[in-house]
Design an enzyme around this catalytic site. Structure first.
Site, PDB file in Angstrom:
ATOM      1  N   TYR A 148       0.665  -1.256   0.106  1.00 43.27           N
ATOM      2  CA  TYR A 148       0.006   0.232   0.188  1.00 43.27           C
ATOM      3  C   TYR A 148       0.708   1.278   0.053  1.00 43.27           C
ATOM      4  O   TYR A 148       0.082   2.332   0.288  1.00 43.27           O
ATOM      5  CB  TYR A 148      -0.573   0.423   1.183  1.00 43.27           C
ATOM      6  CG  TYR A 148      -2.405  -1.002   1.268  1.00 43.27           C
ATOM      7  CD1 TYR A 148      -3.145  -1.349   0.692  1.00 43.27           C
ATOM      8  CD2 TYR A 148      -1.782  -2.029   1.951  1.00 43.27           C
ATOM      9  CE1 TYR A 148      -3.961  -1.975   0.109  1.00 43.27           C
ATOM     10  CE2 TYR A 148      -2.532  -3.194   2.251  1.00 43.27           C
ATOM     11  CZ  TYR A 148      -3.511  -3.092   1.308  1.00 43.27           C
ATOM     12  OH  TYR A 148      -4.620  -3.869   1.414  1.00 43.27           O
ATOM     13  N   PHE A 150      -5.766  -1.318   9.707  1.00 47.03           N
ATOM     14  CA  PHE A 150      -5.975  -0.818   8.474  1.00 47.03           C
ATOM     15  C   PHE A 150      -7.205   0.205   8.586  1.00 47.03           C
ATOM     16  O   PHE A 150      -7.407   0.944   9.583  1.00 47.03           O
ATOM     17  CB  PHE A 150      -6.894  -1.909   7.867  1.00 47.03           C
ATOM     18  CG  PHE A 150      -5.856  -3.344   6.911  1.00 47.03           C
ATOM     19  CD1 PHE A 150      -5.355  -2.575   5.605  1.00 47.03           C
ATOM     20  CD2 PHE A 150      -5.678  -4.301   7.374  1.00 47.03           C
ATOM     21  CE1 PHE A 150      -4.604  -4.199   5.609  1.00 47.03           C
ATOM     22  CE2 PHE A 150      -4.421  -5.236   7.134  1.00 47.03           C
ATOM     23  CZ  PHE A 150      -4.499  -4.625   5.493  1.00 47.03           C
ATOM     24  N   ASN A 192      -9.446   1.327   7.748  1.00 47.45           N
ATOM     25  CA  ASN A 192     -11.431   1.600   8.024  1.00 47.45           C
ATOM     26  C   ASN A 192     -11.018   1.448   9.608  1.00 47.45           C
ATOM     27  O   ASN A 192     -12.274   1.855  10.698  1.00 47.45           O
ATOM     28  CB  ASN A 192     -12.000   0.547   7.664  1.00 47.45           C
ATOM     29  CG  ASN A 192     -11.633  -0.947   7.599  1.00 47.45           C
ATOM     30  OD1 ASN A 192     -10.672  -1.253   7.797  1.00 47.45           O
ATOM     31  ND2 ASN A 192     -12.465  -1.669   6.969  1.00 47.45           N
ATOM     32  N   ASP A 214      -6.298  11.288   1.990  1.00 49.37           N
ATOM     33  CA  ASP A 214      -6.893  11.295   1.062  1.00 49.37           C
ATOM     34  C   ASP A 214      -8.089  11.621   1.023  1.00 49.37           C
ATOM     35  O   ASP A 214      -9.202  12.140   2.005  1.00 49.37           O
ATOM     36  CB  ASP A 214      -6.062   9.927   0.051  1.00 49.37           C
ATOM     37  CG  ASP A 214      -7.389   8.876   0.934  1.00 49.37           C
ATOM     38  OD1 ASP A 214      -8.384   8.532   2.198  1.00 49.37           O
ATOM     39  OD2 ASP A 214      -8.458   8.484   0.064  1.00 49.37           O
TER      40      ASP A 214
END
Length: 197
Positions: free
Chosen positions: A23, A74, A76, A101
């Site tokens: 990522y 992560f 979320n 973002d």
């Protein structure tokens, strides 16, 4: 970073992203990139903070304690580490800056805001839920809309395009400047300097 007053208490700058090398260069990890830039400015490298499941850099910036953090969860699930950091370092939500973002802003543009909706951003939704408030500061880093009918969730997990990568370094530094500016002069004055006229 040169905050105006030490009376505001400690501050927390959180860059959002997903852990793991796959990522690293993706649009969703622009928050991590900004956190790395801020750490570089104070000449520090991240260390593990087990109580919050985050990597952090601690700095004293013109007398004010500032923690720069990258949650190890992560995206979320970002809320749990952010809330744990806020408790551990006694940071009020008003002194938390989240860098993330933003699909609804053109690539390279920045917007600063306090509170408001999460715009479908699961990282922000998690943070608002765990903090119990939406009233924290945000540096929204524009990544633009996906082309054609591409799924937005797929788009943000793709690397920046070749033309975008040419400008990405400047965008990251400008976003780092904006995070510093929020702590230094407050939201309204920072917006006046960062937002286009």
């Amino acid at each position: 970073m040169t905050p105006v007053s030490t009376e505001n208490g400690p501050a927390l700058i959180v860059g959002l992203g997903n852990p793991g090398p796959q990522y690293d260069k993706t649009r969703h990890n622009v928050g991590f990139m900004v956190a790395d830039a801020l750490a570089g400015r104070v000449g520090s490298s991240f260390s593990s903070h087990k109580k919050s499941n985050s990597d952090i850099v601690q700095a004293r910036l013109d007398g004010r304690s500032v923690v720069v953090a990258k949650p190890r969860t992560f995206m979320n699930l970002s809320g749990q580490p952010v809330a744990a950091l806020a408790r551990f370092f006694s940071v009020d939500p008003a002194n938390i800056v989240v860098v993330h973002d933003e699909l609804d802003i053109d690539f390279g543009a920045l917007r600063l805001k306090l509170g408001g909706g999460e715009g479908g951003h699961n990282g922000l939704r998690s943070i608002s839920s765990h903090l119990g408030t939406k009233d924290y500061l945000r540096v929204r880093v524009g990544v633009g809309r996906p082309p054609g009918r591409m799924d937005p969730a797929s788009f943000v997990l793709k690397p920046f395009s070749t033309p975008e990568r040419k400008d990405l370094g400047v965008v990251i530094e400008e976003a780092a400047d904006a995070a510093e500016l929020l702590l230094k002069v407050g939201l309204e004055a920072a917006q006046n300097r960062v937002h286009p006229r």
